[in-house]
Enzyme design. Structure first.
Site, PDB file in Angstrom:
ATOM      1  N   TYR A  16       0.847  -1.204   0.000  1.00 26.25           N
ATOM      2  CA  TYR A  16       0.000   0.000   0.000  1.00 26.25           C
ATOM      3  C   TYR A  16       0.879   1.250   0.000  1.00 26.25           C
ATOM      4  CZ  TYR A  16      -3.475   3.428   1.606  1.00 26.25           C
ATOM      5  OH  TYR A  16      -4.295   4.526   1.727  1.00 26.25           O
TER       6      TYR A  16
ATOM      7  N   LYS B  53       1.323   4.495  -2.665  1.00 25.89           N
ATOM      8  CA  LYS B  53       1.133   5.896  -2.280  1.00 25.89           C
ATOM      9  C   LYS B  53       2.418   6.717  -2.433  1.00 25.89           C
ATOM     10  CE  LYS B  53      -3.291   5.710  -1.315  1.00 25.89           C
ATOM     11  NZ  LYS B  53      -4.277   6.484  -2.095  1.00 25.89           N
TER      12      LYS B  53
HETATM   13  P1  NDP Z   1     -13.512   4.375   1.399  1.00 22.53           P
HETATM   14  O1  NDP Z   1     -13.306   2.920   1.343  1.00 22.53           O
HETATM   15  O2  NDP Z   1     -14.622   4.911   2.222  1.00 22.53           O
HETATM   16  O3  NDP Z   1     -13.632   4.972  -0.065  1.00 22.53           O
HETATM   17  C1  NDP Z   1     -12.912   4.429  -1.150  1.00 22.53           C
HETATM   18  C2  NDP Z   1     -13.588   4.855  -2.423  1.00 22.53           C
HETATM   19  O4  NDP Z   1     -12.836   4.341  -3.541  1.00 22.53           O
HETATM   20  C3  NDP Z   1     -15.006   4.323  -2.546  1.00 22.53           C
HETATM   21  O5  NDP Z   1     -15.835   5.352  -3.028  1.00 22.53           O
HETATM   22  C4  NDP Z   1     -14.872   3.216  -3.580  1.00 22.53           C
HETATM   23  O6  NDP Z   1     -16.078   3.136  -4.334  1.00 22.53           O
HETATM   24  C5  NDP Z   1     -13.750   3.763  -4.440  1.00 22.53           C
HETATM   25  N1  NDP Z   1     -13.113   2.722  -5.239  1.00 22.53           N
HETATM   26  C6  NDP Z   1     -12.460   1.615  -4.824  1.00 22.53           C
HETATM   27  N2  NDP Z   1     -12.084   0.879  -5.874  1.00 22.53           N
HETATM   28  C7  NDP Z   1     -12.520   1.535  -6.984  1.00 22.53           C
HETATM   29  C8  NDP Z   1     -12.451   1.277  -8.372  1.00 22.53           C
HETATM   30  N3  NDP Z   1     -11.846   0.183  -8.868  1.00 22.53           N
HETATM   31  N4  NDP Z   1     -13.004   2.169  -9.222  1.00 22.53           N
HETATM   32  C9  NDP Z   1     -13.630   3.257  -8.748  1.00 22.53           C
HETATM   33  N5  NDP Z   1     -13.724   3.571  -7.456  1.00 22.53           N
HETATM   34  C10 NDP Z   1     -13.170   2.699  -6.581  1.00 22.53           C
HETATM   35  O7  NDP Z   1     -12.107   4.959   1.903  1.00 22.53           O
HETATM   36  P2  NDP Z   1     -11.506   6.447   2.025  1.00 22.53           P
HETATM   37  O8  NDP Z   1     -12.508   7.498   1.830  1.00 22.53           O
HETATM   38  O9  NDP Z   1     -10.711   6.434   3.266  1.00 22.53           O
HETATM   39  O10 NDP Z   1     -10.466   6.429   0.826  1.00 22.53           O
HETATM   40  C11 NDP Z   1     -10.293   7.500  -0.082  1.00 22.53           C
HETATM   41  C12 NDP Z   1      -8.807   7.630  -0.406  1.00 22.53           C
HETATM   42  O11 NDP Z   1      -8.109   8.052   0.769  1.00 22.53           O
HETATM   43  C13 NDP Z   1      -8.104   6.357  -0.846  1.00 22.53           C
HETATM   44  O12 NDP Z   1      -7.238   6.658  -1.910  1.00 22.53           O
HETATM   45  C14 NDP Z   1      -7.311   5.946   0.382  1.00 22.53           C
HETATM   46  O13 NDP Z   1      -6.198   5.173   0.039  1.00 22.53           O
HETATM   47  C15 NDP Z   1      -6.940   7.295   0.933  1.00 22.53           C
HETATM   48  N6  NDP Z   1      -6.541   7.370   2.341  1.00 22.53           N
HETATM   49  C16 NDP Z   1      -7.415   7.026   3.352  1.00 22.53           C
HETATM   50  C17 NDP Z   1      -7.039   7.149   4.665  1.00 22.53           C
HETATM   51  C18 NDP Z   1      -7.956   6.793   5.797  1.00 22.53           C
HETATM   52  O14 NDP Z   1      -7.482   6.737   6.959  1.00 22.53           O
HETATM   53  N7  NDP Z   1      -9.232   6.544   5.573  1.00 22.53           N
HETATM   54  C19 NDP Z   1      -5.704   7.653   5.042  1.00 22.53           C
HETATM   55  C20 NDP Z   1      -4.901   8.016   3.925  1.00 22.53           C
HETATM   56  C21 NDP Z   1      -5.305   7.877   2.641  1.00 22.53           C
HETATM   57  P3  NDP Z   1     -16.712   1.799  -4.953  1.00 22.53           P
HETATM   58  O15 NDP Z   1     -16.366   0.662  -4.038  1.00 22.53           O
HETATM   59  O16 NDP Z   1     -18.175   2.117  -4.990  1.00 22.53           O
HETATM   60  O17 NDP Z   1     -16.110   1.683  -6.305  1.00 22.53           O
END
Ligand code: NDP
Length: 247
Positions: free
Chosen positions: A155, A159
């Site tokens: 991961y 990033k």
């Molecule tokens: P969530 O799991 O709540 O959201 C992730 C989103 O990514 C969902 O809307 C999901 O939608 C979408 N997603 C996943 N796979 C796909 C795909 N193949 N195509 C399109 N959309 C996709 O997590 P977060 O809001 O936390 O994550 C958002 C970003 O923040 C990510 O990049 C994560 O790595 C990053 N991040 C999060 C942290 C945290 O602590 N939460 C910390 C640091 C970074 P769906 O499944 O409907 O496609």
């Protein structure tokens, strides 16, 4: 919060967590939001909710691992609203596991979503932004793009790569008046941990994020902050953590 109203903002990962919070927040500030994710029912409901409260939004079902999907997403934004001002490459997955478990399908999936997905977004948006001579590409990285912690090697690699890509992009798009921003969150309470297949790793992370994690609105506020700078100010990177987070 100047410089948000009427901007056309495409946001991937808009079906939950930080993307959902950002779509809602920017729409409330007058942006025209184009919400993308795979779970169609979620993004359609969110777009309907925004529209019902006087905002402007459409939902476009998108899998960011598919280059054609992402091109169609951006093209639909331009067809509907005439331009694309901001692309937020936010979709991501984090199935953490120790390397020795060799969960190679999960490694590939992280690379496909977290890195290839961002590349697909850039490829789709850049021709429009070059033609417009304006635009803003915001990529979601992570504290894990600065540090490696337990079970985060792959991961973190994705990033770190997003940060390297974003800096290279920043340097190359100067002639086109395009801004680039990396936002690296710490622990935020979202659905991100739901898909960790190693139950011990999942439980440890759920406990930690449950204790220190902040709300997804924290990210939305920072997106609004970077967007709202005057056009000649380009905030290139923001690293933020919950006040209680150590690493
Ligand atoms: P969530 O799991 O709540 O959201 C992730 C989103 O990514 C969902 O809307 C999901 O939608 C979408 N997603 C996943 N796979 C796909 C795909 N193949 N195509 C399109 N959309 C996709 O997590 P977060 O809001 O936390 O994550 C958002 C970003 O923040 C990510 O990049 C994560 O790595 C990053 N991040 C999060 C942290 C945290 O602590 N939460 C910390 C640091 C970074 P769906 O499944 O409907 O496609």
């Amino acid at each position: 919060m100047e410089n948000i109203k009427n901007k056309v903002v495409v946001i991937t990962g808009g079906s939950s967590g930080m993307g959902e919070a950002t779509a809602r927040y920017l729409a409330a500030k007058g942006a025209k939001v184009v919400i993308a994710a795979r779970r169609a029912e979620r993004i359609v409901a969110l777009a309907a909710e925004i529209t019902a409260s006087g905002g402007t939004a459409i939902a476009v079902t998108t899998d960011v691992t598919k280059r054609d999907d992402v091109k169609k997403l951006v093209d639909q934004a331009v067809d509907t609203y005439g331009r694309i001002d901001v692309l937020i490459n936010n979709a991501g997955v984090m199935p953490l596991s120790p390397i020795e478990q060799l969960k190679i399908d999960e490694w590939d999936h992280m690379i496909d979503v977290n890195l290839r997905g961002v590349l697909h977004g850039i490829a789709a948006a850049l021709p429009h932004m070059k033609a417009q001579k304006s635009g803003h590409i915001i990529n979601t990285a992570s504290v894990a793009g600065h540090k490696i912690f337990g079970a985060s090697a792959v991961y973190s690699a994705t990033k770190f790569a997003v940060r390297a890509l974003s800096e290279g992009l920043r340097q190359e798009v100067k002639p086109y008046n395009i801004r680039t921003t990396i936002i690296s969150p710490g622990a935020v309470k979202t659905e991100l941990l739901d898909h960790i297949s190693d139950k011990d790793v999942q439980a440890a992370n759920q406990e930690y994020v449950g204790q220190v994690g902040v709300s997804a609105d924290s990210y939305a506020h920072l997106v609004a902050f970077v967007m709202s700078q005057p056009d000649d100010v380009d905030i290139n990177e923001i690293l933020f953590r919950p006040t209680a987070q150590e690493l």
